[in-house]
Design a protein around this motif. Structure first.
Motif, PDB file in Angstrom:
ATOM      1  N   MET A  57       0.829  -1.208   0.000  1.00  0.00           N
ATOM      2  CA  MET A  57       0.000   0.000   0.000  1.00  0.00           C
ATOM      3  C   MET A  57       0.862   1.257   0.000  1.00  0.00           C
ATOM      4  O   MET A  57       1.937   1.283   0.598  1.00  0.00           O
ATOM      5  CB  MET A  57      -0.898   0.052   1.243  1.00  0.00           C
ATOM      6  CG  MET A  57      -2.088  -0.829   1.201  1.00  0.00           C
ATOM      7  SD  MET A  57      -3.131  -0.486   2.653  1.00  0.00           S
ATOM      8  CE  MET A  57      -4.622  -1.300   2.176  1.00  0.00           C
ATOM      9  N   SER A  58       0.328   2.289  -0.621  1.00  0.00           N
ATOM     10  CA  SER A  58       0.981   3.597  -0.576  1.00  0.00           C
ATOM     11  C   SER A  58       0.754   4.194   0.814  1.00  0.00           C
ATOM     12  O   SER A  58      -0.153   3.759   1.540  1.00  0.00           O
ATOM     13  CB  SER A  58       0.365   4.523  -1.627  1.00  0.00           C
ATOM     14  OG  SER A  58      -0.961   4.875  -1.249  1.00  0.00           O
ATOM     15  N   PRO A  59       1.556   5.176   1.214  1.00  0.00           N
ATOM     16  CA  PRO A  59       1.332   5.825   2.511  1.00  0.00           C
ATOM     17  C   PRO A  59      -0.081   6.398   2.654  1.00  0.00           C
ATOM     18  O   PRO A  59      -0.682   6.318   3.728  1.00  0.00           O
ATOM     19  CB  PRO A  59       2.386   6.931   2.545  1.00  0.00           C
ATOM     20  CG  PRO A  59       3.481   6.437   1.657  1.00  0.00           C
ATOM     21  CD  PRO A  59       2.779   5.676   0.564  1.00  0.00           C
ATOM     22  N   GLY A  60      -0.640   6.931   1.576  1.00  0.00           N
ATOM     23  CA  GLY A  60      -2.009   7.455   1.628  1.00  0.00           C
ATOM     24  C   GLY A  60      -3.034   6.361   1.879  1.00  0.00           C
ATOM     25  O   GLY A  60      -3.959   6.538   2.678  1.00  0.00           O
ATOM     26  N   ALA A  61      -2.864   5.224   1.209  1.00  0.00           N
ATOM     27  CA  ALA A  61      -3.789   4.105   1.394  1.00  0.00           C
ATOM     28  C   ALA A  61      -3.669   3.528   2.802  1.00  0.00           C
ATOM     29  O   ALA A  61      -4.676   3.149   3.411  1.00  0.00           O
ATOM     30  CB  ALA A  61      -3.529   3.025   0.350  1.00  0.00           C
TER      31      ALA A  61
ATOM     32  N   ALA B 194      -5.838   2.946   8.234  1.00  0.00           N
ATOM     33  CA  ALA B 194      -5.697   3.196   9.680  1.00  0.00           C
ATOM     34  C   ALA B 194      -6.881   3.996  10.216  1.00  0.00           C
ATOM     35  O   ALA B 194      -7.413   3.688  11.291  1.00  0.00           O
ATOM     36  CB  ALA B 194      -4.386   3.927   9.961  1.00  0.00           C
ATOM     37  N   ILE B 195      -7.314   4.997   9.466  1.00  0.00           N
ATOM     38  CA  ILE B 195      -8.470   5.796   9.886  1.00  0.00           C
ATOM     39  C   ILE B 195      -9.726   4.933   9.941  1.00  0.00           C
ATOM     40  O   ILE B 195     -10.570   5.094  10.821  1.00  0.00           O
ATOM     41  CB  ILE B 195      -8.653   7.013   8.947  1.00  0.00           C
ATOM     42  CG1 ILE B 195      -7.521   8.022   9.170  1.00  0.00           C
ATOM     43  CG2 ILE B 195     -10.016   7.664   9.139  1.00  0.00           C
ATOM     44  CD1 ILE B 195      -7.446   9.123   8.125  1.00  0.00           C
ATOM     45  N   ALA B 196      -9.846   3.995   9.017  1.00  0.00           N
ATOM     46  CA  ALA B 196     -11.022   3.121   8.974  1.00  0.00           C
ATOM     47  C   ALA B 196     -11.017   2.088  10.098  1.00  0.00           C
ATOM     48  O   ALA B 196     -12.068   1.755  10.639  1.00  0.00           O
ATOM     49  CB  ALA B 196     -11.103   2.415   7.622  1.00  0.00           C
ATOM     50  N   TYR B 197      -9.849   1.586  10.452  1.00  0.00           N
ATOM     51  CA  TYR B 197      -9.783   0.498  11.426  1.00  0.00           C
ATOM     52  C   TYR B 197      -9.471   0.933  12.857  1.00  0.00           C
ATOM     53  O   TYR B 197      -9.784   0.211  13.805  1.00  0.00           O
ATOM     54  CB  TYR B 197      -8.795  -0.578  10.966  1.00  0.00           C
ATOM     55  CG  TYR B 197      -9.437  -1.543  10.007  1.00  0.00           C
ATOM     56  CD1 TYR B 197     -10.018  -2.707  10.463  1.00  0.00           C
ATOM     57  CD2 TYR B 197      -9.499  -1.260   8.649  1.00  0.00           C
ATOM     58  CE1 TYR B 197     -10.642  -3.580   9.592  1.00  0.00           C
ATOM     59  CE2 TYR B 197     -10.115  -2.124   7.764  1.00  0.00           C
ATOM     60  CZ  TYR B 197     -10.692  -3.283   8.243  1.00  0.00           C
ATOM     61  OH  TYR B 197     -11.315  -4.140   7.369  1.00  0.00           O
ATOM     62  N   ALA B 198      -8.856   2.077  13.052  1.00  0.00           N
ATOM     63  CA  ALA B 198      -8.521   2.528  14.418  1.00  0.00           C
ATOM     64  C   ALA B 198      -9.742   2.601  15.335  1.00  0.00           C
ATOM     65  O   ALA B 198      -9.650   2.208  16.507  1.00  0.00           O
ATOM     66  CB  ALA B 198      -7.782   3.869  14.368  1.00  0.00           C
TER      67      ALA B 198
END
Length: 180
Positions: A146-150, A155-159
């Motif tokens: 994954m790219s850093p953006g992905a 992370a935002i989705a799973y945190a």
């Protein structure tokens, strides 16, 4: 009406504590971002997940993701029952049971068992992936390729999922105390 029905009915319908409501809603809302991420991945959105095509093939893996969504969202909705009337009394539309008061212990035991399972699943997954990201063990992670953006979007989705077991530790306590 016998005395047992009267006493159990008198514990139904009390307003949930503010902190218990917050915990129930936090538990529910914590699963939404990851569910949306997985549904977007199934729908063909480029999430950066290198194995997305395997899950989108329309076969077993698609059924797995959709089943995971159903179980995860169903369990999250059940968390809301800990602060709503339908978590205290069987809905009237249920044949043969409609209107009956749920035993106070039932949602607490089911919630506690689900909570223990959440700690186990989320905790072990977090440990496994963290050890791989730190180079302490080998194996695949969802962030591979994954790219850093992905990775940031993932992370935002799973945190928020880390909130779910903590909120579900608090919510049954509020339910138990309210129904006492």
């Amino acid at each position: 009406m016998d005395s047992k029905t009267v006493s159990s009915s008198s514990t139904v319908g009390r307003e949930p504590q503010r902190w218990a409501k917050i915990a129930c809603w936090a538990a529910f809302c914590s699963v939404i971002p990851s569910a949306l991420w997985r549904l977007a991945m199934l729908a063909g959105v480029d999430t950066g997940f290198m194995y997305a095509a395997v899950y989108r093939d329309g076969g077993t893996m698609t059924v797995y993701v959709l089943g995971l969504e159903a179980v995860q969202l169903g369990a999250a909705v059940m968390c809301l029952g800990l602060c709503h009337p339908w978590g205290e009394r069987v809905p009237c539309w249920v044949p043969g049971l409609g209107g009956r008061v749920l035993p106070r212990l039932l949602p607490v035991v089911i919630g506690g068992a689900g909570n223990a399972l959440l700690y186990l699943i989320i905790g072990s997954t977090l440990l496994r992936f963290t050890s791989r990201w730190l180079g302490m063990s080998e194996g695949l992670t969802p962030t591979d390729g994954m790219s850093p953006g992905a990775v940031t979007v993932l992370a935002i989705a799973y945190a928020p999922m880390l909130i779910w077991p903590v909120a579900l530790t608090v919510a049954p306590v509020g339910y138990w105390r309210r129904r006492a």
